[in-house]
Design a protein around this motif. Structure first.
Motif, PDB file in Angstrom:
ATOM      1  N   TYR A 158       0.953  -0.715   0.452  1.00  0.00           N
ATOM      2  CA  TYR A 158      -0.041   0.696  -0.235  1.00  0.00           C
ATOM      3  C   TYR A 158       0.655   1.369   0.240  1.00  0.00           C
ATOM      4  O   TYR A 158       2.162   1.410   0.736  1.00  0.00           O
ATOM      5  CB  TYR A 158      -0.888  -0.296   1.195  1.00  0.00           C
ATOM      6  N   TYR A 217      -1.612   7.939   2.486  1.00  0.00           N
ATOM      7  CA  TYR A 217      -1.713   9.002   2.677  1.00  0.00           C
ATOM      8  C   TYR A 217      -2.154  10.067   3.547  1.00  0.00           C
ATOM      9  O   TYR A 217      -3.060   9.395   3.931  1.00  0.00           O
ATOM     10  CB  TYR A 217      -2.191   9.396   1.731  1.00  0.00           C
ATOM     11  N   ASP A 252      -3.844  13.521   2.125  1.00  0.00           N
ATOM     12  CA  ASP A 252      -3.316  14.000   0.799  1.00  0.00           C
ATOM     13  C   ASP A 252      -1.563  14.335   0.240  1.00  0.00           C
ATOM     14  O   ASP A 252      -1.290  14.538  -0.195  1.00  0.00           O
ATOM     15  CB  ASP A 252      -3.990  15.681   0.396  1.00  0.00           C
ATOM     16  N   GLN A 291       1.908  11.668   0.991  1.00  0.00           N
ATOM     17  CA  GLN A 291       2.167  10.503   0.958  1.00  0.00           C
ATOM     18  C   GLN A 291       3.571  10.142   1.921  1.00  0.00           C
ATOM     19  O   GLN A 291       3.999  11.448   1.911  1.00  0.00           O
ATOM     20  CB  GLN A 291       3.199   9.459  -0.892  1.00  0.00           C
ATOM     21  N   TRP A 293      -6.750   1.013  10.746  1.00  0.00           N
ATOM     22  CA  TRP A 293      -7.174   2.268  10.138  1.00  0.00           C
ATOM     23  C   TRP A 293      -7.576   1.580   8.323  1.00  0.00           C
ATOM     24  O   TRP A 293      -8.324   2.289   8.309  1.00  0.00           O
ATOM     25  CB  TRP A 293      -5.638   3.612  10.232  1.00  0.00           C
ATOM     26  N   ARG A 294      -6.718   0.681   8.080  1.00  0.00           N
ATOM     27  CA  ARG A 294      -7.645   0.292   6.937  1.00  0.00           C
ATOM     28  C   ARG A 294      -8.401  -0.277   6.709  1.00  0.00           C
ATOM     29  O   ARG A 294      -9.056  -0.112   5.845  1.00  0.00           O
ATOM     30  CB  ARG A 294      -5.598  -0.727   6.627  1.00  0.00           C
ATOM     31  N   GLY A 317     -11.165   2.236   8.433  1.00  0.00           N
ATOM     32  CA  GLY A 317     -11.227   3.469   7.676  1.00  0.00           C
ATOM     33  C   GLY A 317     -11.303   4.831   8.765  1.00  0.00           C
ATOM     34  O   GLY A 317     -11.608   5.131   9.408  1.00  0.00           O
ATOM     35  N   SER A 372     -10.532   9.415   8.959  1.00  0.00           N
ATOM     36  CA  SER A 372     -10.940  10.083   7.664  1.00  0.00           C
ATOM     37  C   SER A 372      -9.212  10.724   7.432  1.00  0.00           C
ATOM     38  O   SER A 372      -9.987  11.545   5.883  1.00  0.00           O
ATOM     39  CB  SER A 372     -11.977  11.386   7.941  1.00  0.00           C
ATOM     40  N   TRP A 373      -8.702  11.024   7.926  1.00  0.00           N
ATOM     41  CA  TRP A 373      -7.496  11.850   7.515  1.00  0.00           C
ATOM     42  C   TRP A 373      -6.498  10.830   7.227  1.00  0.00           C
ATOM     43  O   TRP A 373      -5.683  11.262   6.640  1.00  0.00           O
ATOM     44  CB  TRP A 373      -6.499  12.574   8.900  1.00  0.00           C
ATOM     45  N   ASN A 381      -5.600   7.623   4.061  1.00  0.00           N
ATOM     46  CA  ASN A 381      -5.973   7.231   2.784  1.00  0.00           C
ATOM     47  C   ASN A 381      -4.800   5.757   2.472  1.00  0.00           C
ATOM     48  O   ASN A 381      -3.950   6.243   2.479  1.00  0.00           O
ATOM     49  CB  ASN A 381      -6.482   7.946   2.082  1.00  0.00           C
ATOM     50  N   ILE A 390      -3.756   3.211  -0.478  1.00  0.00           N
ATOM     51  CA  ILE A 390      -3.925   3.005  -2.083  1.00  0.00           C
ATOM     52  C   ILE A 390      -3.119   2.005  -2.212  1.00  0.00           C
ATOM     53  O   ILE A 390      -1.910   0.981  -1.545  1.00  0.00           O
ATOM     54  CB  ILE A 390      -3.860   3.925  -3.468  1.00  0.00           C
TER      55      ILE A 390
END
Length: 182
Positions: free
Chosen positions: A135, A138, A141, A143, A166-167, A170, A172-173, A175, A177
């Motif tokens: 993964y 972020y 926003d 990295q 967190w993964r 989820g 809010s702050w 992310n 990928i």
């Protein structure tokens, strides 16, 4: 209609709601006892399942025993009987896995080999390989880290289980990928 229900209806018709509730609760208790007794599996039925679960579908076993499909599945699980693929892994399939496990998803390899993703994952572990998800993390926003969940936790100096949460849940702050093609 059984006796408890009949008596409950009579109580309700006479306006005795407490009597109605009493007889309905007795009916529920009686029904629960009957279900538990009717739910028992005898040795012959268990033997039949053990002898036929690989060759017959759960529906066929259920029809033969006069049980529901769900009851047969449940009993098969209680007996720890799981269906195994009768098809053996070939050297050619193993070679395909070794060459492509990093590039293809479990699902894609399963489709190519006509196997389930679970079978592919199990076989990879048997031949000493594993499919690892990577993964990019972020935060706001930007990295912050990349790699496996464990590597990300090490890079940001956080608890592994916190990062896993967190993964999966989820936040809010943050992310995540996924880099692999799953």
């Amino acid at each position: 209609m059984n006796d408890y229900v009949k008596q409950a209806v009579l109580e309700l018709e006479t306006g005795n709601y407490k009597g109605y509730q009493l007889y309905m609760s007795l009916n529920r208790k009686n029904r629960a006892k009957r279900k538990a007794v009717g739910d028992c599996w005898d040795r012959e039925q268990n033997r039949f399942i053990k002898n036929n679960y690989q060759d017959m579908s759960d529906k066929e076993v259920a029809d033969s025993l006069g049980r529901t499909v769900e009851a047969v599945k449940s009993q098969r699980k209680k007996l720890k009987l799981s269906r195994l693929s009768k098809r053996r892994w070939t050297k050619k399939e193993d070679e395909f896995l070794k060459q492509n496990y990093e590039d293809y998803s479990l699902k894609a390899m399963g489709n190519i080999l006509d196997r389930s993703p679970k079978q592919v994952s199990y076989r990879l572990s048997k031949i000493g390989l594993s499919k690892v998800n990577k993964y990019i993390l972020y935060i706001n926003d930007q990295q912050v880290a990349s790699g496996t969940i464990r590597e990300i936790a090490d890079q940001i100096n956080a608890n592994l289980y916190t990062v896993k949460r967190w993964r999966t849940e989820g936040v809010s702050w943050a992310n995540f990928i996924k880099l692999n093609n799953y």
